[in-house]
Design a protein around this motif. Structure first.
Motif, PDB file in Angstrom:
ATOM      1  N   THR A  47     -57.131  55.255  62.130  1.00 52.01           N
ATOM      2  CA  THR A  47     -57.938  54.083  62.480  1.00 52.01           C
ATOM      3  C   THR A  47     -58.020  53.815  63.978  1.00 52.01           C
ATOM      4  O   THR A  47     -58.617  52.823  64.390  1.00 52.01           O
ATOM      5  N   TYR A  48     -57.443  54.690  64.816  1.00 50.51           N
ATOM      6  CA  TYR A  48     -57.677  54.583  66.252  1.00 50.51           C
ATOM      7  C   TYR A  48     -59.037  55.232  66.527  1.00 50.51           C
ATOM      8  O   TYR A  48     -59.161  56.194  67.286  1.00 50.51           O
ATOM      9  N   ALA A  49     -60.075  54.694  65.921  1.00 51.46           N
ATOM     10  CA  ALA A  49     -61.388  55.334  65.965  1.00 51.46           C
ATOM     11  C   ALA A  49     -62.472  54.313  65.649  1.00 51.46           C
ATOM     12  O   ALA A  49     -62.201  53.248  65.085  1.00 51.46           O
ATOM     13  N   GLU A  50     -63.699  54.660  66.013  1.00 51.06           N
ATOM     14  CA  GLU A  50     -64.820  53.736  65.779  1.00 51.06           C
ATOM     15  C   GLU A  50     -65.202  53.642  64.309  1.00 51.06           C
ATOM     16  O   GLU A  50     -65.747  52.631  63.871  1.00 51.06           O
ATOM     17  N   TYR A  51     -64.883  54.690  63.534  1.00 45.63           N
ATOM     18  CA  TYR A  51     -65.134  54.672  62.091  1.00 45.63           C
ATOM     19  C   TYR A  51     -63.919  55.255  61.384  1.00 45.63           C
ATOM     20  O   TYR A  51     -63.273  56.177  61.889  1.00 45.63           O
ATOM     21  N   ALA A  52     -63.615  54.725  60.195  1.00 39.39           N
ATOM     22  CA  ALA A  52     -62.501  55.241  59.410  1.00 39.39           C
ATOM     23  C   ALA A  52     -62.831  55.130  57.929  1.00 39.39           C
ATOM     24  O   ALA A  52     -63.636  54.279  57.506  1.00 39.39           O
ATOM     25  N   VAL A  53     -62.203  55.980  57.151  1.00 38.37           N
ATOM     26  CA  VAL A  53     -62.362  55.970  55.696  1.00 38.37           C
ATOM     27  C   VAL A  53     -61.197  55.209  55.081  1.00 38.37           C
ATOM     28  O   VAL A  53     -60.059  55.293  55.564  1.00 38.37           O
ATOM     29  N   ALA A  54     -61.485  54.453  54.020  1.00 37.47           N
ATOM     30  CA  ALA A  54     -60.432  53.749  53.281  1.00 37.47           C
ATOM     31  C   ALA A  54     -60.659  53.943  51.790  1.00 37.47           C
ATOM     32  O   ALA A  54     -61.804  54.009  51.325  1.00 37.47           O
ATOM     33  N   ASP A  65     -50.222  41.154  72.220  1.00 38.37           N
ATOM     34  CA  ASP A  65     -51.180  41.683  73.192  1.00 38.37           C
ATOM     35  C   ASP A  65     -52.251  42.451  72.439  1.00 38.37           C
ATOM     36  O   ASP A  65     -52.014  42.964  71.343  1.00 38.37           O
ATOM     37  N   ILE A  66     -53.438  42.531  73.027  1.00 40.42           N
ATOM     38  CA  ILE A  66     -54.552  43.274  72.445  1.00 40.42           C
ATOM     39  C   ILE A  66     -55.038  44.287  73.464  1.00 40.42           C
ATOM     40  O   ILE A  66     -55.296  43.945  74.623  1.00 40.42           O
ATOM     41  N   PHE A  67     -55.167  45.544  73.029  1.00 40.43           N
ATOM     42  CA  PHE A  67     -55.553  46.651  73.892  1.00 40.43           C
ATOM     43  C   PHE A  67     -56.933  47.169  73.489  1.00 40.43           C
ATOM     44  O   PHE A  67     -57.283  47.143  72.311  1.00 40.43           O
ATOM     45  N   PRO A  68     -57.703  47.673  74.455  1.00 40.45           N
ATOM     46  CA  PRO A  68     -58.965  48.330  74.114  1.00 40.45           C
ATOM     47  C   PRO A  68     -58.708  49.746  73.612  1.00 40.45           C
ATOM     48  O   PRO A  68     -57.594  50.277  73.748  1.00 40.45           O
ATOM     49  N   LEU A  69     -59.742  50.362  73.019  1.00 36.10           N
ATOM     50  CA  LEU A  69     -59.622  51.737  72.532  1.00 36.10           C
ATOM     51  C   LEU A  69     -59.851  52.700  73.691  1.00 36.10           C
ATOM     52  O   LEU A  69     -60.961  53.171  73.913  1.00 36.10           O
ATOM     53  N   SER A  70     -58.794  52.989  74.430  1.00 39.95           N
ATOM     54  CA  SER A  70     -58.857  53.969  75.517  1.00 39.95           C
ATOM     55  C   SER A  70     -57.509  54.664  75.584  1.00 39.95           C
ATOM     56  O   SER A  70     -56.494  54.107  75.172  1.00 39.95           O
ATOM     57  N   ARG A  93     -64.354  46.929  68.944  1.00 36.81           N
ATOM     58  CA  ARG A  93     -65.685  46.353  69.197  1.00 36.81           C
ATOM     59  C   ARG A  93     -65.547  44.853  69.368  1.00 36.81           C
ATOM     60  O   ARG A  93     -64.595  44.233  68.906  1.00 36.81           O
ATOM     61  N   GLU A  94     -66.533  44.260  70.027  1.00 41.12           N
ATOM     62  CA  GLU A  94     -66.574  42.803  70.169  1.00 41.12           C
ATOM     63  C   GLU A  94     -66.920  42.151  68.818  1.00 41.12           C
ATOM     64  O   GLU A  94     -67.662  42.719  68.044  1.00 41.12           O
TER      65      GLU A  94
END
Length: 310
Positions: A96-103, A279-284, A309-310
């Motif tokens: 899930t460290y990704a823009e899309y994920a399967v569940a 804390d909240i981190f961006p995906l980088s 995403r926002e």
């Protein structure tokens, strides 16, 4: 899609940002546009190669991450309780460290509009672990006394709240800087593990929740009533260890169900269960390297979130 991957085991520097193919899904799964996820200690353990026997990486590059909160993009034919465009939260089958994920359809639930994605994205893994530890394995009952180790941590701070919802008497261990935080969560007693040996001051508890790697099980057994139980997420052979002390040991394997997520969601809506996000981190890759370094201090209060995403 953009994702944070690892190409081999190692320290946080092995986390790399790259473009990868959107994951495929089957009839029992959904594809989720991930808005938020979080960092769990197991993520860093997998990355470092410390838990290969339990969580082996079968193929690199590998995407880490368990939690997800987002919007359903596609739905497998056998999944009936959600549809495209629904807000959902739960556990991912793909990283899930990704823009899309399967569940898996059985491991997500609808997310109401009055709850934030960041909140929901930080909760599933720790809440389900606390749920299974307390209720499925621990069989906690109203009025029982429970000792929760690591009360300020991700699983611990949720377990305190769930135990209080059940009507238990909660004793929690935490460093002195977290005592007020622990009390606000509902703990009846707080022990500073840096200054006091808990096994010298606690007696006659019904259950111990063992969330701390390396904690001496003899000390846990010492504080239990006869026939009490140690419920552990870190010691697979806990049943063998505790047998000599006339108490029961149970090792937790989380097998989540949608109904559990729906109950957790109800408690969130009623504000009876709150996740603390430090804390909240961006995906980088730079941000996730920082987050993994922080989680490895083992002194994070609550959770570390990742906003995609926002």
């Amino acid at each position: 899609m953009r994702a944070i991957t690892i190409h081999g085991y190692g320290d946080p520097d092995v986390l790399e940002e790259q473009e990868v193919t959107e994951p495929a899904f089957n009839d029992n799964q959904v594809l989720v546009e991930v808005v938020a996820t979080s960092v769990n200690p197991v993520d860093s353990n997998i990355r470092a190669g410390l838990v290969q026997e339990v969580f082996p990486v079968h193929q690199f590059p590998h995407i880490l991450g368990l939690d997800l909160a987002g919007v359903v993009k596609e739905v497998g034919a056998a999944v009936k309780h959600v549809k495209r465009g629904d807000r959902v939260f739960g556990l991912g089958s793909s990283g899930t460290y990704a823009e899309y994920a399967v569940a898996e359809g059985t491991q997500i639930a609808k997310l109401s509009s009055n709850l934030s994605f960041n909140e929901a994205g930080a909760l599933p893994a720790v809440a389900l672990t606390a749920w299974h530890s307390l209720f499925r394995y621990g069989e906690l009952k109203e009025g029982e006394r429970v000792l929760i180790h690591g009360g300020a941590g991700g699983v611990g701070h949720i377990a305190i709240q769930m135990a209080k919802l059940t009507g238990a008497h909660v004793i929690a261990t935490a460093s002195s800087r977290n005592h007020e935080f622990i009390r606000q969560l509902g703990a009846d007693e707080v022990i500073d593990y840096t200054a006091v040996d808990f096994s010298a001051v606690v007696r006659d508890v019904d259950m111990v929740l063992d969330f701390i790697v390396g904690l001496e099980q003899e000390r846990n057994c010492k504080v239990l009533k006869k026939g009490g139980r140690v419920v552990s997420i870190v010691t697979p052979d806990i049943a063998d260890i505790t047998r000599a002390y006339d108490v029961n040991g149970k090792f937790v394997i989380v097998d989540p169900k949608r109904e559990e997520l729906e109950q957790i969601h109800e408690w969130m809506q009623d504000q009876r269960l709150k996740v603390h996000i430090s804390d909240i981190f961006p995906l980088s890759e730079a941000a996730l390297r920082m987050a993994h370094t922080q989680i490895e201090t083992k002194h994070t209060r609550g959770k570390l979130g990742i906003q995609i995403r926002e």
